[in-house]
Scaffold this active site. Structure first.
Site, PDB file in Angstrom:
ATOM      1  N   TYR A 160       2.117   4.540 -10.135  1.00 47.73           N
ATOM      2  CA  TYR A 160       3.565   4.325 -10.406  1.00 47.73           C
ATOM      3  C   TYR A 160       4.375   5.101 -11.395  1.00 47.73           C
ATOM      4  O   TYR A 160       5.482   4.978 -11.342  1.00 47.73           O
ATOM      5  CB  TYR A 160       3.800   2.849 -10.607  1.00 47.73           C
ATOM      6  CG  TYR A 160       3.015   1.711  -9.595  1.00 47.73           C
ATOM      7  CD1 TYR A 160       3.161   2.022  -8.302  1.00 47.73           C
ATOM      8  CD2 TYR A 160       2.003   0.842 -10.018  1.00 47.73           C
ATOM      9  CE1 TYR A 160       2.692   1.181  -7.296  1.00 47.73           C
ATOM     10  CE2 TYR A 160       1.366   0.096  -9.230  1.00 47.73           C
ATOM     11  CZ  TYR A 160       1.576   0.227  -7.809  1.00 47.73           C
ATOM     12  OH  TYR A 160       1.007  -0.454  -6.792  1.00 47.73           O
ATOM     13  N   ASN A 196      11.719  -3.012  -2.492  1.00 49.46           N
ATOM     14  CA  ASN A 196      10.360  -2.713  -2.755  1.00 49.46           C
ATOM     15  C   ASN A 196       9.864  -4.358  -2.929  1.00 49.46           C
ATOM     16  O   ASN A 196       9.803  -4.630  -4.177  1.00 49.46           O
ATOM     17  CB  ASN A 196      10.149  -1.585  -4.061  1.00 49.46           C
ATOM     18  CG  ASN A 196       8.557  -1.670  -4.051  1.00 49.46           C
ATOM     19  OD1 ASN A 196       7.747  -2.360  -3.348  1.00 49.46           O
ATOM     20  ND2 ASN A 196       8.180  -0.498  -5.009  1.00 49.46           N
ATOM     21  N   HIS A 224       2.852  -6.928   1.996  1.00 49.61           N
ATOM     22  CA  HIS A 224       1.755  -6.983   2.773  1.00 49.61           C
ATOM     23  C   HIS A 224       1.546  -8.470   3.721  1.00 49.61           C
ATOM     24  O   HIS A 224       0.647  -8.506   4.398  1.00 49.61           O
ATOM     25  CB  HIS A 224       0.502  -6.622   1.978  1.00 49.61           C
ATOM     26  CG  HIS A 224       0.540  -5.451   1.326  1.00 49.61           C
ATOM     27  ND1 HIS A 224       0.875  -4.131   1.857  1.00 49.61           N
ATOM     28  CD2 HIS A 224       0.550  -5.149   0.113  1.00 49.61           C
ATOM     29  CE1 HIS A 224       0.994  -3.133   1.154  1.00 49.61           C
ATOM     30  NE2 HIS A 224       0.850  -3.754  -0.173  1.00 49.61           N
ATOM     31  N   HIS A 235       8.207   2.145  -1.225  1.00 51.68           N
ATOM     32  CA  HIS A 235       7.235   1.949  -1.709  1.00 51.68           C
ATOM     33  C   HIS A 235       6.791   3.371  -2.575  1.00 51.68           C
ATOM     34  O   HIS A 235       6.737   4.365  -2.409  1.00 51.68           O
ATOM     35  CB  HIS A 235       5.856   1.840  -1.021  1.00 51.68           C
ATOM     36  CG  HIS A 235       6.005   0.663  -0.181  1.00 51.68           C
ATOM     37  ND1 HIS A 235       5.354  -0.725  -0.847  1.00 51.68           N
ATOM     38  CD2 HIS A 235       6.292   0.159   0.817  1.00 51.68           C
ATOM     39  CE1 HIS A 235       5.746  -1.745   0.011  1.00 51.68           C
ATOM     40  NE2 HIS A 235       6.339  -1.072   1.182  1.00 51.68           N
ATOM     41  N   SER A 292       4.236   4.018  -4.442  1.00 51.92           N
ATOM     42  CA  SER A 292       2.961   4.880  -4.126  1.00 51.92           C
ATOM     43  C   SER A 292       2.566   5.279  -3.014  1.00 51.92           C
ATOM     44  O   SER A 292       3.165   4.659  -2.070  1.00 51.92           O
ATOM     45  CB  SER A 292       1.702   3.875  -4.812  1.00 51.92           C
ATOM     46  OG  SER A 292       1.551   2.807  -4.060  1.00 51.92           O
ATOM     47  N   ARG A 304      -3.631  -2.478   1.894  1.00 49.89           N
ATOM     48  CA  ARG A 304      -2.136  -1.946   1.781  1.00 49.89           C
ATOM     49  C   ARG A 304      -1.683  -1.354   3.140  1.00 49.89           C
ATOM     50  O   ARG A 304      -0.520  -0.891   3.063  1.00 49.89           O
ATOM     51  CB  ARG A 304      -1.976  -1.201   0.458  1.00 49.89           C
ATOM     52  CG  ARG A 304      -2.308  -1.869  -0.821  1.00 49.89           C
ATOM     53  CD  ARG A 304      -1.993  -0.986  -2.117  1.00 49.89           C
ATOM     54  NE  ARG A 304      -3.010  -1.255  -2.930  1.00 49.89           N
ATOM     55  CZ  ARG A 304      -2.613  -2.442  -3.927  1.00 49.89           C
ATOM     56  NH1 ARG A 304      -1.463  -2.660  -3.883  1.00 49.89           N
ATOM     57  NH2 ARG A 304      -3.444  -2.738  -4.949  1.00 49.89           N
TER      58      ARG A 304
HETATM   59  C1  DQA Z   1       3.955  -0.961  -4.246  1.00 48.77           C
HETATM   60  C2  DQA Z   1       2.712  -1.088  -3.519  1.00 48.77           C
HETATM   61  C3  DQA Z   1       2.208  -2.367  -3.166  1.00 48.77           C
HETATM   62  O1  DQA Z   1       0.917  -2.360  -2.582  1.00 48.77           O
HETATM   63  C4  DQA Z   1       1.810  -3.058  -4.661  1.00 48.77           C
HETATM   64  O2  DQA Z   1       1.421  -4.255  -4.291  1.00 48.77           O
HETATM   65  C5  DQA Z   1       2.800  -2.953  -5.448  1.00 48.77           C
HETATM   66  C6  DQA Z   1       3.902  -1.662  -5.373  1.00 48.77           C
HETATM   67  C7  DQA Z   1       4.628   0.486  -4.538  1.00 48.77           C
HETATM   68  O3  DQA Z   1       5.581   0.358  -4.833  1.00 48.77           O
HETATM   69  O4  DQA Z   1       3.927   1.518  -4.233  1.00 48.77           O
HETATM   70  O5  DQA Z   1       3.037  -3.630  -6.196  1.00 48.77           O
HETATM   71  O6  DQA Z   1       5.038  -1.725  -3.492  1.00 48.77           O
END
Ligand code: DQA
Length: 151
Positions: A26, A77, A83, A103, A105, A114
């Protein structure tokens, strides 16, 4: 295009911990820095930003529903709720304007759970893996989508 220039930016669970949480996924910018970047890009588009971060699913649903009528568009987000939250997906579907899901990541290069993206099915556009810059791209896309729906 809607007369409103308000956009609602919604962040889900644990995104308040940006900058210290799993920085390999992140990045090192914190929530305040993210907000500053968002505000700067928003002013280029003439947007006013309403920012909501919550760890609670129902509050995220309420934030999406509250944006209806007043906001030109939503950037969301939903974090882990992405999920599996049908409740957030339903609220996104009911929103009367463009929704961009972000997202930070690269969700497709991580754990297989994911890959299951429920809320994204209700998004008009989807950005993943661009880091927090994804929120800025989302704003550019919102502007374009809003122009397209101009009558
Ligand atoms: C996320 C990806 C999700 O899988 C994870 O649970 C997050 C952050 C992202 O911004 O990459 O909390 O949404």
């Amino acid at each position: 295009m809607k007369a409103s220039r308000i956009i609602t930016v919604i962040n889900g669970p644990s995104l308040s911990r940006l900058g210290s949480r799993e920085t390999e996924h992140y990045g090192t910018s914190n929530q305040d820095e993210l907000l500053k970047m968002i505000e700067e890009r928003a002013s280029m588009h003439g947007f006013t930003v309403v920012f909501i971060q919550s760890d609670i699913e129902g509050e995220l649903v309420r934030a999406v529903n509250s944006a209806s009528g007043g906001s030109l568009g939503i950037i969301i987000n939903p974090a882990a709720y992405s999920h599996y939250s049908i409740a957030i997906m339903d609220a996104m579907t009911a929103f009367d304007g463009p929704v961009v899901e972000v997202h930070i990541s690269r969700v497709f290069s991580r754990e297989s759970f994911r890959n299951n993206l429920v809320t994204a099915q209700a998004a008009d556009a989807f950005i993943a893996g661009a880091g927090i810059r994804g929120y800025l791209h989302a704003m550019d896309i919102l502007q374009e989508l809003a122009e397209k729906t101009e009558v």
